[in-house]
Write a protein that holds these residues in place. Structure first.
Motif, PDB file in Angstrom:
ATOM      1  N   THR A 309       0.773  -1.326  -0.069  1.00 10.53           N
ATOM      2  CA  THR A 309       0.154   0.048   0.115  1.00 10.53           C
ATOM      3  C   THR A 309       0.836   1.508  -0.091  1.00 10.53           C
ATOM      4  O   THR A 309       0.354   2.429  -0.240  1.00 10.53           O
ATOM      5  CB  THR A 309      -0.825   0.025   1.176  1.00 10.53           C
ATOM      6  OG1 THR A 309      -0.202  -0.153   2.390  1.00 10.53           O
ATOM      7  CG2 THR A 309      -1.960  -1.220   1.249  1.00 10.53           C
ATOM      8  N   ARG A 330      -1.149  -1.940  -4.554  1.00 10.79           N
ATOM      9  CA  ARG A 330      -2.182  -1.217  -3.962  1.00 10.79           C
ATOM     10  C   ARG A 330      -1.729   0.190  -3.365  1.00 10.79           C
ATOM     11  O   ARG A 330      -2.151   0.924  -2.598  1.00 10.79           O
ATOM     12  CB  ARG A 330      -3.133  -1.958  -3.086  1.00 10.79           C
ATOM     13  CG  ARG A 330      -3.596  -3.179  -3.260  1.00 10.79           C
ATOM     14  CD  ARG A 330      -4.334  -3.822  -1.966  1.00 10.79           C
ATOM     15  NE  ARG A 330      -4.850  -5.126  -2.350  1.00 10.79           N
ATOM     16  CZ  ARG A 330      -5.347  -6.020  -1.554  1.00 10.79           C
ATOM     17  NH1 ARG A 330      -5.421  -5.920  -0.170  1.00 10.79           N
ATOM     18  NH2 ARG A 330      -5.887  -7.097  -1.879  1.00 10.79           N
ATOM     19  N   ARG A 332      -0.803   3.728  -3.074  1.00 12.22           N
ATOM     20  CA  ARG A 332      -1.777   5.193  -3.330  1.00 12.22           C
ATOM     21  C   ARG A 332      -0.676   6.265  -3.275  1.00 12.22           C
ATOM     22  O   ARG A 332      -1.297   7.385  -3.990  1.00 12.22           O
ATOM     23  CB  ARG A 332      -2.525   5.491  -1.925  1.00 12.22           C
ATOM     24  CG  ARG A 332      -3.702   4.466  -1.716  1.00 12.22           C
ATOM     25  CD  ARG A 332      -4.559   4.784  -0.636  1.00 12.22           C
ATOM     26  NE  ARG A 332      -6.007   3.814  -0.460  1.00 12.22           N
ATOM     27  CZ  ARG A 332      -6.963   3.989  -1.346  1.00 12.22           C
ATOM     28  NH1 ARG A 332      -7.051   5.088  -2.358  1.00 12.22           N
ATOM     29  NH2 ARG A 332      -7.740   3.314  -1.262  1.00 12.22           N
ATOM     30  N   TYR A 333       0.567   6.270  -2.960  1.00 12.63           N
ATOM     31  CA  TYR A 333       1.172   7.320  -3.259  1.00 12.63           C
ATOM     32  C   TYR A 333       2.878   6.983  -3.102  1.00 12.63           C
ATOM     33  O   TYR A 333       3.060   5.975  -2.712  1.00 12.63           O
ATOM     34  CB  TYR A 333       1.060   8.584  -2.234  1.00 12.63           C
ATOM     35  CG  TYR A 333       1.588   8.028  -0.765  1.00 12.63           C
ATOM     36  CD1 TYR A 333       2.871   8.383  -0.158  1.00 12.63           C
ATOM     37  CD2 TYR A 333       0.494   7.629  -0.059  1.00 12.63           C
ATOM     38  CE1 TYR A 333       3.173   7.891   0.846  1.00 12.63           C
ATOM     39  CE2 TYR A 333       0.693   7.038   1.399  1.00 12.63           C
ATOM     40  CZ  TYR A 333       2.138   7.364   1.777  1.00 12.63           C
ATOM     41  OH  TYR A 333       2.623   6.768   3.321  1.00 12.63           O
ATOM     42  N   ASN A 352      -1.682   0.349 -10.044  1.00 16.35           N
ATOM     43  CA  ASN A 352      -1.862   0.764  -8.597  1.00 16.35           C
ATOM     44  C   ASN A 352      -2.763   1.846  -8.282  1.00 16.35           C
ATOM     45  O   ASN A 352      -3.870   1.816  -9.103  1.00 16.35           O
ATOM     46  CB  ASN A 352      -0.476   1.477  -7.921  1.00 16.35           C
ATOM     47  CG  ASN A 352       0.540   0.155  -7.899  1.00 16.35           C
ATOM     48  OD1 ASN A 352       0.496  -0.266  -6.787  1.00 16.35           O
ATOM     49  ND2 ASN A 352       1.581  -0.141  -8.664  1.00 16.35           N
ATOM     50  N   GLN A 353      -2.861   2.656  -7.288  1.00 17.15           N
ATOM     51  CA  GLN A 353      -3.970   3.777  -7.004  1.00 17.15           C
ATOM     52  C   GLN A 353      -3.209   4.900  -6.681  1.00 17.15           C
ATOM     53  O   GLN A 353      -3.616   5.884  -6.097  1.00 17.15           O
ATOM     54  CB  GLN A 353      -4.575   3.371  -5.720  1.00 17.15           C
ATOM     55  CG  GLN A 353      -5.309   1.698  -6.016  1.00 17.15           C
ATOM     56  CD  GLN A 353      -5.946   1.252  -4.607  1.00 17.15           C
ATOM     57  OE1 GLN A 353      -6.431   2.034  -3.636  1.00 17.15           O
ATOM     58  NE2 GLN A 353      -6.165   0.000  -4.489  1.00 17.15           N
ATOM     59  N   ALA A 355      -2.419   8.896  -7.510  1.00 14.43           N
ATOM     60  CA  ALA A 355      -3.116   9.737  -8.201  1.00 14.43           C
ATOM     61  C   ALA A 355      -2.328  10.972  -8.179  1.00 14.43           C
ATOM     62  O   ALA A 355      -2.538  11.849  -9.327  1.00 14.43           O
ATOM     63  CB  ALA A 355      -4.152  10.450  -7.110  1.00 14.43           C
ATOM     64  N   ASP A 374      -3.193   2.352 -15.682  1.00 11.45           N
ATOM     65  CA  ASP A 374      -4.338   1.812 -14.718  1.00 11.45           C
ATOM     66  C   ASP A 374      -3.913   2.383 -13.431  1.00 11.45           C
ATOM     67  O   ASP A 374      -3.618   1.640 -12.123  1.00 11.45           O
ATOM     68  CB  ASP A 374      -4.129   0.300 -14.692  1.00 11.45           C
ATOM     69  CG  ASP A 374      -4.684  -0.341 -16.029  1.00 11.45           C
ATOM     70  OD1 ASP A 374      -5.577   0.447 -16.833  1.00 11.45           O
ATOM     71  OD2 ASP A 374      -3.806  -1.483 -16.505  1.00 11.45           O
ATOM     72  N   ASN A 375      -3.759   3.643 -13.394  1.00  9.72           N
ATOM     73  CA  ASN A 375      -3.721   4.534 -12.243  1.00  9.72           C
ATOM     74  C   ASN A 375      -4.706   5.881 -12.159  1.00  9.72           C
ATOM     75  O   ASN A 375      -4.764   6.130 -13.477  1.00  9.72           O
ATOM     76  CB  ASN A 375      -2.303   4.779 -11.770  1.00  9.72           C
ATOM     77  CG  ASN A 375      -1.412   3.714 -11.006  1.00  9.72           C
ATOM     78  OD1 ASN A 375      -1.619   3.695  -9.791  1.00  9.72           O
ATOM     79  ND2 ASN A 375      -0.584   3.231 -12.139  1.00  9.72           N
ATOM     80  N   PRO A 376      -5.229   6.147 -11.085  1.00  8.36           N
ATOM     81  CA  PRO A 376      -6.169   7.094 -11.093  1.00  8.36           C
ATOM     82  C   PRO A 376      -5.259   8.674 -11.174  1.00  8.36           C
ATOM     83  O   PRO A 376      -5.754   9.461 -10.147  1.00  8.36           O
ATOM     84  CB  PRO A 376      -6.988   6.900  -9.978  1.00  8.36           C
ATOM     85  CG  PRO A 376      -6.139   6.384  -9.047  1.00  8.36           C
ATOM     86  CD  PRO A 376      -5.131   5.447  -9.717  1.00  8.36           C
ATOM     87  N   GLU A 650     -13.484   7.549  -7.318  1.00  7.78           N
ATOM     88  CA  GLU A 650     -13.005   6.367  -7.604  1.00  7.78           C
ATOM     89  C   GLU A 650     -13.281   6.013  -8.995  1.00  7.78           C
ATOM     90  O   GLU A 650     -12.394   5.255  -9.633  1.00  7.78           O
ATOM     91  CB  GLU A 650     -13.468   5.345  -6.666  1.00  7.78           C
ATOM     92  CG  GLU A 650     -12.617   5.443  -5.306  1.00  7.78           C
ATOM     93  CD  GLU A 650     -13.014   4.130  -4.317  1.00  7.78           C
ATOM     94  OE1 GLU A 650     -13.533   3.280  -4.814  1.00  7.78           O
ATOM     95  OE2 GLU A 650     -12.721   4.387  -3.151  1.00  7.78           O
ATOM     96  N   PRO A 653     -11.363   9.844 -11.415  1.00  7.25           N
ATOM     97  CA  PRO A 653     -10.437  10.505 -10.867  1.00  7.25           C
ATOM     98  C   PRO A 653      -9.883  11.724 -11.978  1.00  7.25           C
ATOM     99  O   PRO A 653      -9.497  12.694 -11.294  1.00  7.25           O
ATOM    100  CB  PRO A 653      -9.400   9.696 -10.527  1.00  7.25           C
ATOM    101  CG  PRO A 653      -9.566   8.510 -11.506  1.00  7.25           C
ATOM    102  CD  PRO A 653     -11.153   8.387 -11.492  1.00  7.25           C
TER     103      PRO A 653
END
Length: 1050
Positions: A309, A330, A332-333, A352-353, A355, A374-376, A650, A653
């Motif tokens: 994460t 997963r 996020r940053y 991943n996630q 942004a 495939d990242n927001p 979600e 974004p």
């Protein structure tokens, strides 16, 4: 016997010729490779038992040979007298034959043989006597056989340094293996071991060990005894933990621990200070292993497909890192300190996630392999990140110069069958609403005034859905008429909300495939994971029960279609898994096997693609939302639904993407008077607007690149013909496209007559032809123009001066026309029939062909496509045919656009609606599209050529560029499932209606060693020359053209 003698003579000649050639180079023959005949996969013992099978016979005077290669000969025994004749032999290669045991003759060579390769055979035993005799052996390769065990005598080979017994059936290793004190390399991967062999702990000299793909489930604590170990492979060994003793392998430099069940690493793992490469992919790590951070010498780190994460800021301590793979987690940053890894050359973050990327990300300037999809992403936006690190650097630099700006804007596409009600729905949604009574009485129903009943083609409307938050939809009404199918895919882009409109009043369950199913397949193929809302119109024309039943039926059939597609893909993925589980050699031995001859690498790619398709299904919002455009409450409910979906961070974004204020101002300036009315601007015009926005010339390029990638305008920096121009007027470009795809003869003729007379459009209304003046000269002109219209609608042909008439008033100057035609060619919509390469036309009329309009032309190659010539005789020449099959959906307009793309590769072409006959040089080629026939046969597109067998390379040379062009176009459809096959030449020659199909993956693989022919499974007695299945060199897919991905994408 005559056949056998003939084979013997052939073999003797091979030996003699090889010996004579060698003597010209040096006096003594030291190395010899002999091939008795081309191997034939699937032939097996049948070929060897044949009395005509050539036998290897040793010539005289070969006593000085030190290296003998008898590989790829299908041998079951070696020639008589081998041991006595080769007194100086040191290296013997017997790989890729059919031995079931080590030949006794090998024992005769044992006293001086140092290297033996018997890999890729059918060994079930070695023979204790033969093994004992090979006492000087230093290298032994027994991989890819069927050995259930190894003899104890193997431990007597005290000089052995390298041993490969991988891909066998070993459940245990002999205890005597511990006596091989000089062994440096041992490979036992892909066997049936259930525990780490204790015998290996005695091998103190061991430097490289591979025990991957065995069910070890654990490692012994005293594995630390292998202190010399530098390279260790433990992939897929079902490990859950590592013992503390593992961390004492201080010499380790490369460690493969992927595809296990590891949750954590021991704290002592940080003592492995010599470690340079570590693969921990496909495990169960939820936190970044802290024990890795002190490994300052680490150069490659793979942590793909875990459950991470976050990434710790202390990762900056890995200063020598060149490769970092963190995809499919997963995360996020990223920490700000990641930019301190300035030596990075590979950085993979996709799936991943993430942004926001850290500031100064452009410092990672050495990164060459960069994957971030495939990242927001919102800062930088996805369109910037996909262009690469230099564009990210330019974005962040500009953001530092300018204030950030957030512009909530979302692309909304209305799709559906003709007469579904898209245009009326768009009008009702986007027009200002009239308020009803505010008192206690019933609210007065109010409607927008005079909504247009029908579409005029593809139309674009800006709709401010929420003024307080500045939320704006750019609404695209995609015409449902089939004539627009070739250009509709340009508008299907990621990050958009798709509204599929269904006319509930006319909907019937039997119409689902055409009114709903086909549109979902199309969107899913072009934009995997797209968000789709189903809206049913004309709800006021249905009874309450009828409305409910129809909505439920649509919902049910969508579920069934999705289930059917997912089950089909899962089954195909399972077939790939089964093929991967088998041995490549066994898979390559029989053309009957699934994925015959396909390499493990290509199978893994195929599996990854199936997994991608399964993981990126459409996001279909349910239930179906019924709407009547006569009911303001239902319309408001639809507006609220669209707003709710759009504002879901979600799901979308990109709605909150952050841009430099200067980029936003530059975009706005392009759409302000006076330049807003122009069709295009020169680069210098845009540069002047850039200065007004605060952008210097050196910073303009990145801004224009973003506006192009996000579809705000078109700027082709890679096109010599177009790079000096900026196409910013999106509305006029769409109007121009609509002109070409309306397929209305009277409307086209009317436009031509108006253009020819110099009149403007009469308020957009189509006047009847009888109202026009009709002197004889005008009548003749009208007749000529009618002839052009007829030729356009039947054959897709138009001269440039007629195109100019059609496009009035959009095109004012000749330069406008020329640029526009260049743009249409680049989009793959038309090509010039008579444009000399690199030369002007010298005043002659340029003719353009629009392949999507070809209706009734049949190329004279039609008979050839069916396997016969014009006289009805079968071809003597060998045929090559590559076939693409599309089981779910065929991309609309693909054949027409492909027809344009191949034009630069061919000459003397003749086009039909579904076939193209042309030449590559002097070699004929045929491109053929066969539409699906119900649910029994899928759509297919094939590329074919023919030549005599000695010249078959010319046919490959002819079709390979055409295959590559098709591959480039198909990259625009990442969610599309299709297969590629090479059709059997023998079956084609026989005129078989169902020829055998070899896997298309073979096109990207080199021809197998020592194989001259391949059996056709449809007729076991026929053998196909390998040159008719494998190209001379593996094909390479060209880089994908990016402009089509982004065209008109908001």
């Amino acid at each position: 016997m005559a056949g056998k003698d003939s084979g013997n003579l052939k073999t003797v000649r091979l030996w003699r010729d090889a010996a004579l050639r060698a003597r010209k180079l040096r006096s003594n023959l030291r190395q010899l490779t002999l091939s008795a005949s081309g191997g034939c996969p699937g032939a097996g013992a049948d070929q060897l038992d044949s009395p005509e099978a050539p036998q290897l016979i040793l010539p005289a005077n070969i006593g000085d040979i030190e290296v003998l290669n008898l590989g790829n000969n299908g041998l079951e025994e070696v020639p008589d007298g081998l041991g006595s004749a080769l007194g100086s032999l040191r290296v013997l290669v017997l790989r890729r034959n059919h031995f079931t045991r080590l030949p006794p003759a090998v024992a005769e060579l044992g006293h001086h043989l140092t290297e033996l390769d018997v890999s890729h055979n059918r060994l079930t035993g070695l023979g204790a006597e033969v093994v004992s005799a090979m006492r000087e052996l230093r290298k032994l390769n027994l991989s890819h056989n069927q050995l259930p065990s190894l003899p104890a005598q193997l431990g007597a080979l005290v000089h052995l340094e390298e041993l490969d017994v991988s891909f066998n059936r070993l459940a245990h290793l002999p205890d005597s293996l511990s006596c091989l004190h000089r062994l440096r390399t041992l490979d036992v991967d892909h066997n049936q071991l259930t525990a780490f062999p204790q015998q290996l702990l005695q091998l103190a000299a061991l430097e490289e060990l591979d025990v991957s793909s065995n069910r070890l489930r654990g490692l012994p604590e005293d594995i630390s005894a292998l202190r010399a170990l530098k390279i260790l492979w433990l992939s897929g060994a079902e490990l859950g933990t590592l013992p503390i003793g593992f961390c004492e392998l201080a010499s380790l430099e490369s460690l493969m621990l992927d595809n296990n069940g590891l949750h954590a690493l021991p704290a002592q793992f940080s003592s492995l200070q010599r470690l340079k490469m570590l693969n921990l992919s496909s495990n169960l790590f939820e936190e970044f292993p802290a024990a890795l951070l002190p490994l300052a010498g680490l150069e490659e780190l793979y942590l793909s497909r875990n459950q991470l994460t976050s990434v710790p800021s202390l990762i900056s301590g890995l200063g020598r890192l060149l490769t970092l793979w963190l995809d499919n987690n997963r995360i996020r940053y990223l920490p700000d300190t990641i930019v301190e890894l300035t030596g990075l050359e590979e950085l993979v973050l996709q799936g991943n996630q993430i942004a926001v990327l850290p500031d100064n990300f452009g410092q990672l300037s050495r990164v060459g392999l960069w994957k971030i999809k495939d990242n927001p992403l919102i800062q930088p936006p996805y369109e910037v990140c996909m262009k690469g690190i230099p564009y990210i650097a330019a974005y962040q630099k500009e953001l530092a110069h300018s204030q950030p700006a957030v512009q909530p804007r979302l692309k909304l596409l209305l799709m559906g069958h003709k007469a579904a009600g898209k245009t009326l729905l768009r009008h009702c949604l986007t027009e200002e609403r009239l308020e009803g009574n505010q008192g206690g009485g019933d609210k007065e129903k109010s409607y927008p005034p005079s909504p247009p009943p029908t579409s005029k083609g593809i139309e674009v409307t800006s709709w401010t859905a929420d003024a307080s938050r500045g939320l704006r939809f750019i609404v695209y009404d995609l015409a449902g008429d089939e004539s627009y199918e070739v250009i509709q895919p340009f508008f299907l882009s990621p990050g958009a909300l798709y509204v599929l409109v269904v006319n509930l009043a006319t909907y019937e369950p039997c119409c689902f495939p055409t009114t709903v199913g086909s549109f979902l397949h199309r969107v899913g193929a072009r934009v995997p994971h797209a968000v789709v809302c189903i809206v049913g119109t004309h709800a006021d024309l249905c009874g309450e029960r009828e409305l409910e039943e129809k909505c439920l039926d649509i919902h049910r059939q969508i579920s069934l279609q999705e289930k059917h597609d997912a089950e089909g893909l899962s089954h195909l993925a399972q077939v790939v898994d089964e093929a991967l589980a088998g041995d490549f050699e066994l898979r390559s031995a029989s053309p009957h096997a699934a994925y015959y001859g396909v390499s493990d690498k290509n199978l893994r790619r195929r599996k990854a693609h199936f997994q991608y398709l399964l993981n990126h299904r459409l996001q279909i919002l349910s239930p179906v939302l019924p709407v009547s455009c006569k009911d303001p409450r239902q319309l408001q409910r639809l507006r609220d639904k669209l707003l709710s979906v759009a504002e879901h961070r979600e799901i979308f974004p990109n709605l909150h993407r952050v841009l430099p204020r200067s980029w936003q101002v530059l975009e706005e300036l392009h759409f302000q008077p006076p330049q807003a009315q122009r069709l295009w601007l020169s680069w210098w015009d845009s540069a002047r607007l850039g200065l007004q926005a605060g952008l210097t010339e050196d910073r303009l390029q990145s801004a224009l690149s973003y506006l192009h990638e996000s579809g705000k305008l078109l700027y082709f920096e890679d096109s010599p013909a177009l790079k000096e121009h900026v196409f910013h007027n999106l509305t006029r470009l769409i109007d121009i496209l609509n002109v070409f795809f309306q397929r209305d003869a009277s409307l086209l003729l009317h436009k031509l007559l108006l253009g020819n007379s110099g009149d403007g459009e009469a308020d957009g209304e189509s006047l009847p032809l009888m109202a026009l003046p009709a002197p004889s000269q005008d009548l003749l002109r009208a007749t000529q123009l009618h002839h052009y219209v007829e030729g356009f609608l039947l054959h897709g042909l138009l001269p440039a001066h007629i195109i100019r008439l059609l496009l009035k008033p959009h095109v004012q100057a000749q330069q406008d026309l020329q640029l526009l035609l260049e743009l249409l060619e680049k989009m793959g919509l038309c090509y010039c029939l008579n444009k000399p390469k690199g030369k002007p036309l010298n005043g002659s009329t340029a003719w353009y062909k629009f392949p999507c309009y070809v209706q009734n032309e049949v190329p004279h190659a039609e008979a050839w496509i069916n396997g016969t010539n014009l006289a009805g005789q079968s071809f003597v020449a060998e045929q090559l045919q590559i076939e693409y099959s599309f089981p779910f959906t065929f991309p609309p307009g693909l054949f027409a656009r492909y027809s344009v793309q191949i034009n630069s590769h061919v000459v003397h072409r003749s086009d039909g609606k579904f076939q193209i006959f042309a030449y590559r040089g002097k070699v004929p080629v045929v491109v053929s599209y066969r539409p699906a026939k119900g649910g029994l046969q899928p759509d297919t597109l094939s590329i074919a050529s023919h030549a005599s067998l000695p010249n078959i390379w010319t046919a490959w040379q002819a079709i390979t560029p055409l295959v590559e062009e098709l591959n480039v176009l198909l990259q625009e459809w990442p969610g599309l499932h299709y297969t590629v096959h090479i059709l059997c030449s023998k079956c084609l020659k026989r005129g078989s209606p169902n020829p055998h199909a070899f896997p298309g993956e073979l096109l990207s693989q080199p021809r197998p060693e020592g194989v001259a022919e391949i059996i056709c499974p449809k007729n076991g007695s026929e053998r196909v020359n390998v040159a008719l299945v494998y190209p001379p060199t593996p094909t390479v897919i060209s880089p994908c053209s990016k402009y089509l991905h982004s065209f008109l994408d908001n």
